[in-house]
Structures are given as structure tokens and as C-alpha cells.
Write a protein that holds these residues in place. Structure first.
Motif, PDB file in Angstrom:
ATOM      1  N   SER A 203      38.730  39.225  45.996  1.00  0.00           N
ATOM      2  CA  SER A 203      38.900  40.061  47.192  1.00  0.00           C
ATOM      3  C   SER A 203      37.550  40.281  47.882  1.00  0.00           C
ATOM      4  O   SER A 203      37.466  40.361  49.112  1.00  0.00           O
ATOM      5  CB  SER A 203      39.536  41.398  46.813  1.00  0.00           C
ATOM      6  OG  SER A 203      40.813  41.176  46.265  1.00  0.00           O
TER       7      SER A 203
ATOM      8  N   SER B 257      42.107  44.857  48.149  1.00  0.00           N
ATOM      9  CA  SER B 257      42.530  44.764  46.749  1.00  0.00           C
ATOM     10  C   SER B 257      43.959  44.244  46.669  1.00  0.00           C
ATOM     11  O   SER B 257      44.870  44.885  47.177  1.00  0.00           O
ATOM     12  CB  SER B 257      42.438  46.147  46.090  1.00  0.00           C
ATOM     13  OG  SER B 257      42.956  46.091  44.779  1.00  0.00           O
ATOM     14  N   GLN B 258      44.116  43.085  46.049  1.00  0.00           N
ATOM     15  CA  GLN B 258      45.452  42.514  45.877  1.00  0.00           C
ATOM     16  C   GLN B 258      46.353  43.534  45.202  1.00  0.00           C
ATOM     17  O   GLN B 258      47.422  43.867  45.699  1.00  0.00           O
ATOM     18  CB  GLN B 258      45.347  41.221  45.050  1.00  0.00           C
ATOM     19  CG  GLN B 258      46.627  40.402  44.924  1.00  0.00           C
ATOM     20  CD  GLN B 258      47.673  40.959  43.984  1.00  0.00           C
ATOM     21  OE1 GLN B 258      48.846  41.091  44.367  1.00  0.00           O
ATOM     22  NE2 GLN B 258      47.280  41.314  42.778  1.00  0.00           N
ATOM     23  N   SER B 259      45.930  44.013  44.043  1.00  0.00           N
ATOM     24  CA  SER B 259      46.770  44.902  43.224  1.00  0.00           C
ATOM     25  C   SER B 259      46.819  46.322  43.774  1.00  0.00           C
ATOM     26  O   SER B 259      47.783  47.044  43.569  1.00  0.00           O
ATOM     27  CB  SER B 259      46.214  44.955  41.796  1.00  0.00           C
ATOM     28  OG  SER B 259      44.912  45.499  41.810  1.00  0.00           O
TER      29      SER B 259
ATOM     30  N   THR C  16      42.577  48.428  41.336  1.00  0.00           N
ATOM     31  CA  THR C  16      41.296  48.131  40.697  1.00  0.00           C
ATOM     32  C   THR C  16      40.413  49.384  40.614  1.00  0.00           C
ATOM     33  O   THR C  16      40.093  50.002  41.629  1.00  0.00           O
ATOM     34  CB  THR C  16      40.601  46.996  41.482  1.00  0.00           C
ATOM     35  OG1 THR C  16      41.468  45.868  41.447  1.00  0.00           O
ATOM     36  CG2 THR C  16      39.261  46.630  40.884  1.00  0.00           C
TER      37      THR C  16
ATOM     38  N   SER D 223      43.698  34.578  41.354  1.00  0.00           N
ATOM     39  CA  SER D 223      44.261  34.918  42.660  1.00  0.00           C
ATOM     40  C   SER D 223      44.144  33.729  43.622  1.00  0.00           C
ATOM     41  O   SER D 223      43.088  33.117  43.742  1.00  0.00           O
ATOM     42  CB  SER D 223      43.486  36.116  43.204  1.00  0.00           C
ATOM     43  OG  SER D 223      43.982  36.492  44.449  1.00  0.00           O
TER      44      SER D 223
ATOM     45  N   LYS E 149      37.221  30.449  40.751  1.00  0.00           N
ATOM     46  CA  LYS E 149      38.507  29.909  40.269  1.00  0.00           C
ATOM     47  C   LYS E 149      38.266  28.987  39.087  1.00  0.00           C
ATOM     48  O   LYS E 149      38.956  29.071  38.076  1.00  0.00           O
ATOM     49  CB  LYS E 149      39.226  29.100  41.360  1.00  0.00           C
ATOM     50  CG  LYS E 149      39.876  29.864  42.481  1.00  0.00           C
ATOM     51  CD  LYS E 149      41.086  30.674  42.084  1.00  0.00           C
ATOM     52  CE  LYS E 149      40.665  32.054  41.655  1.00  0.00           C
ATOM     53  NZ  LYS E 149      40.597  33.074  42.626  1.00  0.00           N
TER      54      LYS E 149
ATOM     55  N   GLU F 181      37.142  30.912  35.898  1.00  0.00           N
ATOM     56  CA  GLU F 181      38.213  31.734  35.320  1.00  0.00           C
ATOM     57  C   GLU F 181      39.200  30.952  34.475  1.00  0.00           C
ATOM     58  O   GLU F 181      39.592  31.407  33.413  1.00  0.00           O
ATOM     59  CB  GLU F 181      39.052  32.347  36.453  1.00  0.00           C
ATOM     60  CG  GLU F 181      38.477  33.525  37.118  1.00  0.00           C
ATOM     61  CD  GLU F 181      39.491  34.093  38.109  1.00  0.00           C
ATOM     62  OE1 GLU F 181      39.689  33.481  39.175  1.00  0.00           O
ATOM     63  OE2 GLU F 181      40.092  35.123  37.809  1.00  0.00           O
TER      64      GLU F 181
END
Ligand code: F6R
Length: 357
Positions: A58, A102-104, A107, A155, A238, A241
């Protein structure tokens, strides 16, 4: 829920064209014009500086968002990693506006900054994929990503959704400020969605790249200039991870200031070339690393390509290239992880939502 897909990550990468189209729809008014809640554009218009606060992917979307807001809406923007912001709050401008990405929406590092700035009396906007999430409830305003649930830990569709929503925010704010429209964003985002589809149909070719460059390597570098630099940071994250390859993204111009010492015989260097004004310079960087033994993989945009390029992405507006140049990098990370027998959807040591500081 994965349907015929072997992994959520691949499914979510493939959903990106659809998410782009959903966002274009969700942010249109009845006249077919892009629209954002007027309270939000008024808050931006009033702000003398925007502070974007986020973590991980993000944060990387925020770096692109800064360019969009500065170039289109002409408001200065700072982008901060949430945890660091907490220890060293920058000297704030007179009328700051905070944007949390923030995706979620859960956080903890980002939430802690939000709580602090709210206590100081500042206004905050949360851009999130989860309606009713903590960061959404605690901010003054919310914009939704409309990306649908993101299950894979890495993500993908949330990143492109964040950039698309930030582009709309920047463009609508520019309009509210009376700044002449630079381009037809609805049209350009439609082109982006089509380009994403072409990329999602190029999996075999991208898998070959991952296989060839990353099956046995210990490390990998991503280089780019300007917007490509930010996308390289995301490509490296990416890869780290899910494939556990040590990967780093660097600004092309910084190579000579240290990083080039790391280049050895066969080191994979993925170079992005989607920006016309730096096309020659990034290609110069590729020559420098190749002369020191690197195994270069140039990903360029149509119109800027040369014979040495390994993969060419379709042409989109130059401010929107991150939306599509990231797709081959997501797929490269996916296939690299697959070839190295890693658990793509649930990488070791990571949780989808990081609710501790
Ligand atoms: C990377 C990743 C993390 C998150 C970061 C922020 O693939 O998933 O870096 O981007 O933990 O999470 P959100 O956006 O939910 O605040």
C-alpha cells in the motif's frame, strides 16, 4: 472459491481487468462523469499538503499516488511508511490532510498514526478494500477499492485498485480546483483494463521468463527510473514475499552510487522502461550492469521498445503505466515461487493482516 485456479494469487491477478472496470463504474455519476464525494474533494482542495501513510504494498501504491496527486491536482504530497511516521512525525504544514491506504483497513502501524493525527485534530481519509474496517470507521472519510476479497497474502489486485482510485481522486480534485483536464481518465482507465487483459493472456511467455531467470538464482534486482522505480520496488517485494529470493528495487540513477557493486556474473536484473523521458538513461543502466556480468531482462512499453527487450507491455497513458507494468512482475513472482516449490498463497512468516505494531 478459487474455482479452477490453483492459487488465489493467480485468480486475483486475473481479476484486475474486471476490478478496473468496477472502479470506473463505481466512481461515475449519473452523467457518466468521474465523481468523488464532494466532502472529500473539498478537504483536498483546502489542504496545503497531503500526507499519505501506509505499509508494504500500500506504501508502494502511495508513491505512485503522490505523482498523480501532484501532477494532476497540484497539491504537494509526502508519502510515509506508517511505523517510521510514528517515531519521527514530520513537521506538518498548516493545513494537512492525511490519506491512509490500507487493503485490509486493519493494519496496526497505520492505525496508530491515524489515532495520533485524529487526536491532534487533523482530517483523515482512508482508502481501503474493506467497508467498515477499523481504519475506515476511525477516519473522517472513506473511499472503497471495489477489488473484492483479497485472500492471497501477496497483494496484487488491491495495489492496482489503490492506484486507480488515487488517479480518480487526483483527477476529480483537479476538476474541482478548476485545473484543465489533462486527459480523459475514464477512457484511459478503459485502455488500462484492456491492456491488463492482454497481459493476463501472456502467462506462458511470462512463466518462461521466471523459469529462465529465477529458478536457481539467489538474488534479483529491479531497476527503473521515475514511476518505473516505484513499480520495481513493488516487483521486488512480491518476489521476496513468495519466492524468498533476495530481491531489491533501485532507482536507475542510484546504481552507480553503490548497488552496482552487487552485480556478479549471471545476476538477474529486471529493468522497466515505460517512461519516455528516461528511456535512454535506463537503457544506459542496463548496459552498465550487463558489462559487469548481469543477466538483463528489459520489460518495456510499446512505442519505447528496442530489439534487446524481453517483454513488451501494451501502451497506456504514461502516468498510468504502474497499473500495467506491475502485472508481469506479479506473474514473474508467482511463477518463480511455483518453480521453487514455495507456498504461493501462504508464504512463511507472513500474515495477511498485520494487526500488531
Ligand atoms: C504485500 C503485502 C503487505 C501489505 C501491508 C499493508 O504483498 O500484502 O506488504 O501491503 O501489510 O497491508 P494493508 O494494505 O492491509 O494495510
Amino acid at each position: 472459491e478459487k474455482g479452477t485456479y490453483p492459487h488465489y494469487m493467480l485468480k486475483e491477478i486475473d481479476e484486475q481487468p474486471l476490478v478496473m472496470r468496477k472502479i470506473i463504474q463505481a466512481y461515475q455519476d449519473i452523467n457518466g462523469e468521474l465523481a468523488i464525494d464532494s466532502d472529500i474533494t473539498a478537504a483536498l482542495k483546502e489542504a496545503d499538503r497531503v500526507y499519505i501513510v501506509a505499509c508494504g504494498t500500500s506504501y508502494h501504491a502511495g508513491l505512485v499516488g503522490k505523482q498523480l496527486i501532484e501532477k494532476l491536482a497540484k497539491i504537494p504530497v509526502e508519502v510515509h511508511v506508517a511505523s517510521e511516521f510514528s517515531y519521527n512525525m514530520p513537521l506538518l504544514s498548516e493545513k494537512p490532510l492525511f490519506i491512509f491506504i490500507s487493503q485490509s483497513g486493519e493494519t496496526a502501524d497505520s492505525r496508530s498514526v491515524l489515532v495520533n493525527v485524529k487526536n491532534l485534530g487533523y482530517k483523515a481519509l482512508t482508502i481501503t478494500n474493506v467497508a467498515g474496517s477499523t481504519l475506515s470507521r476511525e477516519a473522517d472519510y472513506t473511499l472503497l477499492l471495489h477489488a473484492g476479497p483479497e485472500i492471497a497474502v501477496a497483494s496484487t489486485k488491491a495495489y492496482t485498485a489503490q492506484i486507480a482510485v488515487l488517479s480518480i481522486l487526483a483527477s476529480v480534485t483537479a476538476k474541482v480546483k478548476g485545473i484543465a483536464e489533462e486527459f480523459d481518465l475514464i477512457h484511459e482507465l478503459g485502455i488500462v483494463a484492456n491492456a491488463m487483459e492482454v497481459l493476463c493472456d501472456s502467462k506462458e511467455e511470462i512463466e518462461k521468463i521466471a523459469y529462465e531467470y529465477l529458478t536457481v538464482t539467489r538474488n534479483c534486482f529491479f531497476i527503473g527510473r521515475s514511476l518505473d522505480n516505484y513499480v520495481g520496488l513493488e516487483g521486488a517485494l512480491k518476489l521476496k514475499e513468495i519466492s524468498y529470493i533476495q530481491a531489491e528495487g533501485f532507482a536507475g540513477g542510484e546504481l552507480k552510487h553503490g548497488t552496482i557493486a552487487l552485480i556478479e556474473e549471471g545476476t538477474p536484473v529486471i529493468a522497466l522502461a515505460t517512461q519516455k523521458n528516461v528511456n535512454l538513461s535506463i537503457r544506459g543502466n542496463v548496459k552498465e550492469v550487463t558489462a559487469r556480468g548481469a543477466n538483463p531482462c528489459i520489460i518495456s512499453m510499446k512505442g519505447l521498445e528496442t530489439d534487446e527487450d524481453r517483454f513488451i507491455i501494451p501502451e497506456v497513458h504514461e502516468l498510468l503505466t504502474p497499473l500495467i507494468s506491475v502485472v508481469p512482475l506479479q506473474l514473474i513472482a508467482y511463477y518463480a515461487a511455483l518453480h521453487r516449490d514455495c507456498d504461493v498463497d501462504k508464504p512463511r512468516n507472513l500474515a495477511k493482516s498485520v494487526t500488531v505494531e
